[in-house]
Design an enzyme around this catalytic site. Structure first.
Site, PDB file in Angstrom:
ATOM      1  CG  HIS B 163      33.943  36.586  38.258  1.00 34.52           C
ATOM      2  ND1 HIS B 163      32.954  36.346  37.343  1.00 34.52           N
ATOM      3  CD2 HIS B 163      33.328  36.544  39.455  1.00 34.52           C
ATOM      4  CE1 HIS B 163      31.802  36.154  37.955  1.00 34.52           C
ATOM      5  NE2 HIS B 163      32.017  36.270  39.256  1.00 34.52           N
ATOM      6  CB  THR B 164      35.298  39.813  43.045  1.00 40.28           C
ATOM      7  OG1 THR B 164      35.893  39.944  44.329  1.00 40.28           O
ATOM      8  CG2 THR B 164      33.799  39.584  43.197  1.00 40.28           C
ATOM      9  CG  HIS B 165      38.625  34.584  42.779  1.00 42.38           C
ATOM     10  ND1 HIS B 165      38.971  35.504  41.807  1.00 42.38           N
ATOM     11  CD2 HIS B 165      39.777  33.943  43.082  1.00 42.38           C
ATOM     12  CE1 HIS B 165      40.263  35.389  41.525  1.00 42.38           C
ATOM     13  NE2 HIS B 165      40.779  34.471  42.296  1.00 42.38           N
ATOM     14  CB  SER B 166      38.028  34.381  48.830  1.00 40.93           C
ATOM     15  OG  SER B 166      37.526  35.670  49.082  1.00 40.93           O
TER      16      SER B 166
END
Lengths: 342, 342
Positions: B163-166
Site C-alpha cells: 500500500h503506497t506510503h512514504s
C-alpha cells in the site's frame, strides 16, 4: 568513451560509461553469470584473455601458457582505458576527466572449482604477492592517483564469472571515502601526533568485544559503527600506510588471517557473497615544480582491508543520504564469528 | 535499544539497531513483502496502527476513523524512538548517541491498489501538504538535527508493505551526504555570493541535454555526475532552502511535476522500483548561549528531491569506496524520458 565527472553538490567523481546501442529496457539488469562453455580463466585458455601483465610461474614456463599459480591480465571489458593522455576540463560548474585508468583481473588459482575459503594461507599469500607487484608497477604511471584492489565473491556481490578472481582499478581521481579517511587521519595526526587507526586498533584490542581474531601481525574486528551486518576490517598491527611495503613474512600472515576469516564467515553465514576492498594510501598528488612529491604516499594513513558480506541490500534512503541502518550490532557479529565451528 | 555511533575513520554516523534473539542465519535476509490478510493502511483498519499524528479529512471526521485522504502515523516498528532524552557520550575514539528520533509513515491514499504513478497531481499535492505539516511540527523538537522524508516504491527498493506510503525520519545527527552538500553550498556562496544549486540549474536549463521537464516552478534533470542510471533531481526554480516554505500553489506545481515524471519513468522503465528522497536543509545546530540559532535553517542550501530507480544494484567496490560506475549517461536517460510516450 568513458568519462569521469565531478558534481560540486555531491563533491565526488563518478565514472559514466557509455554503452551505445542499448534500448532503455536493457538498463533493467538482472545480474547474470556469464555462461561460457569454456572458462577463460582456466589452464589452456590463456589465449582467450588479453596477454598477461604478471604471473607467478614456479617452473618458469612461458607467458600466456599453463603452469601459472596466479595470473594477472588486463580486463577484456575495461571500465577505464589505459591508452591515451589524461585530459581534464571544466564544464560550467562541473569538472570532467577522460576515462583513463587501468583495469586488471587477478586470477587467484587455475583451479576452477575452488572457492575463496578453499584457498590455503600460502596460496592467498601468492595472490597478495601479485597485488604487491601490480601496485609497485602501476604507481609509476603518473596519470594515476589511486589504486583500488577488490574482490567480488558470488553473483549478488557482482561476480559474473564464477572462477575466483580479484580486480584492480587504477584511477586518475581519489575515491570519496578515501578522501574522508585521509582527511580524518591527517587531522588526527596533526592534533595528537598519533595514527588514528593505530589508536582505534589499540582500543579494539583492549575492549575485545568486536575483535574476531588477532595474531602478531594482523587484527580483525567488526567496526564500532559498521554500516552493514558482519562487516570486518583486517588491519596490520604495525603502522603501515602502504600495502606494497608488506614483507613475504607478512604476506603469509595475511594469508593465514584471511583464510581463517573466510572459513568463519562460511560457517556462520553459509558461504555468503562478499566484497573485499583494499583501502591503501593513495598515490601522492603532484605539486607544480615539486616532482619529489610524486613518490611520497601519505604516511599518516593506515591501510586495511574491508570485508562486507552481501547478506542484506540497503533499502530506501541509505544510498541517498549516506546514513546507514544496520540491524546487527558489531558485538553480535564478532561473537558469532569467534564462536564459529569451522 | 538502538544507538547512533560515529566512527572517526568514516566520519559518519550509523544507526545500530539491536534485534535480539536472532540466530546468525536469520541475518541472511531476502527482502519479503509483509503478507497480511488485512492491510493496516486501508480504511477501517485504523486501529491496527498507532494513533495518527496528522490526517487530511475533507469532511472533518473523527481521528483514527475512515474518511481521510492522507494519514500520518508513527511507525509501528520504529528505527529510532521518540521517547527519552537525547544522550551523547564518547567511547574512546568513538562517539555514541542513544537512538532518539521520530519515525513516521505517510499513507498517501486510502486506496490499496493505486500505484504512485496513478495518483493525480492534486493528490500528490495533498501528500506534500502532509510532508510540510510534519516538518513544521517536528522541527520544534530541539533534539533533532535533520528530517528526512523518503519513499520506497517496489520490493527491490525496500517497500515491504505494498500500500503506497512514504516515511519520515527525524534524526539527532546530520546524514553524511547532506553535510557534504551543506559544506559545498556554503563554500560556493562565500566565494561567489550565489547559490550553487541555482547556478547548476541555470546551466542545466541553458544546456538542455540533461533536462527532462521544466515549468514555471520546478525543473527536473538528470545530474551531470549521476551515480545511478536514470537518477533525477527535482529542483525548485526559485531559491528555497526549506520545503516547508512551499505555498499551496507550489505544492500543486510539484504534484504536477512528480506525476509527469513518474508516468515517464513507468513508460520507459516499465514501472521500476524507486527511491525518492527529500534533501531539505537541516535544522539549525544549537550554539551555547545563542538560542536564536535554533530556528535559522542554513539559507545557502537549496532543497531538492532525488529520485533513483532501482534497476541496477551497485556491484563490488562502490559501497566500499564511494566511487560509482554508471553505465547510462544522464544525457541518454534524459532523452529517453523526454521522448517517452505516456
Amino acid at each position: 568513451m568513458s568519462e569521469l565527472r565531478w558534481d560540486p553538490f555531491i563533491d565526488s567523481w563518478v565514472a559514466i560509461i557509455e554503452a551505445r546501442g542499448r534500448r532503455p529496457v536493457d538498463f533493467i539488469t538482472e545480474r547474470k553469470r556469464i555462461e561460457t562453455s569454456v572458462c577463460p580463466f582456466c589452464y589452456g585458455q590463456e589465449d582467450k584473455t588479453p596477454a598477461e601483465v604478471y604471473a607467478l610461474r614456479p617452473d618458469a614456463g612461458l607467458p600466456n601458457q599453463p603452469g601459472w599459480k596466479v595470473r594477472v591480465i588486463p580486463n577484456k571489458f575495461p571500465i577505464l582505458r589505459i591508452e591515451g593522455q589524461l585530459e581534464a576540463r571544466g564544464e560550467g560548474v562541473y569538472d570532467v576527466k577522460n576515462g583513463i585508468g587501468a583495469h586488471e583481473v587477478i586470477i587467484e588459482t587455475p583451479e576452477h572449482e575452488r572457492q575463496p575459503a578453499d584457498l590455503r594461507a600460502a596460496e592467498l599469500a601468492d595472490v597478495f604477492r601479485a597485488f604487491r607487484s601490480r601496485l609497485v608497477d602501476l604507481r609509476r604511471d603518473k596519470r594515476f592517483r589511486h589504486i583500488v584492489i577488490y574482490k567480488n565473491h558470488g553473483l549478488e556481490a557482482g561476480a559474473t564469472i564464477p572462477h575466483t578472481h580479484s580486480q584492480l582499478l587504477a584511477l586518475p581521481v581519489i575515491p570519496p571515502h578515501l578522501r574522508i579517511a585521509l582527511r580524518a587521519s591527517r587531522d588526527y595526526f596533526r592534533r595528537k601526533e598519533r595514527c588514528l587507526m593505530c589508536d582505534m586498533l589499540a582500543q579494539e584490542l583492549s575492549d575485545g568485544r568486536r575483535l574476531v581474531r588477532v595474531d602478531g601481525e594482523f587484527a580483525v574486528f567488526a567496526p564500532f559503527a559498521s554500516r552493514h551486518p558482519f562487516t570486518l576490517r583486517i588491519v596490520p598491527r604495525s603502522h603501515l600506510h602502504d600495502f606494497a611495503q608488506l614483507t613475504d613474512h607478512m604476506l603469509l600472515a595475511l594469508g593465514e588471517t584471511l583464510h581463517d576469516v573466510l572459513r568463519r564467515l562460511r560457517a556462520v553465514l553459509r558461504d555468503p557473497p562478499f566484497n573485499l576492498v583494499l583501502h591503501n594510501a593513495p598515490l601522492a598528488v603532484p605539486r607544480p615544480g615539486r616532482p619529489e612529491f610524486w613518490h611520497s604516499l601519505p604516511a599518516d594513513y593506515h591501510w586495511y582491508f574491508e570485508l562486507t558480506p552481501r547478506i542484506m541490500d540497503p533499502a530506501g534512503f541509505e544510498g541517498g543520504t549516506g546514513f546507514f541502518i544496520n540491524p546487527t550490532s558489531p558485538e553480535d557479529a564478532a561473537r558469532y564469528l569467534v564462536e564459529a565451528v569451522q
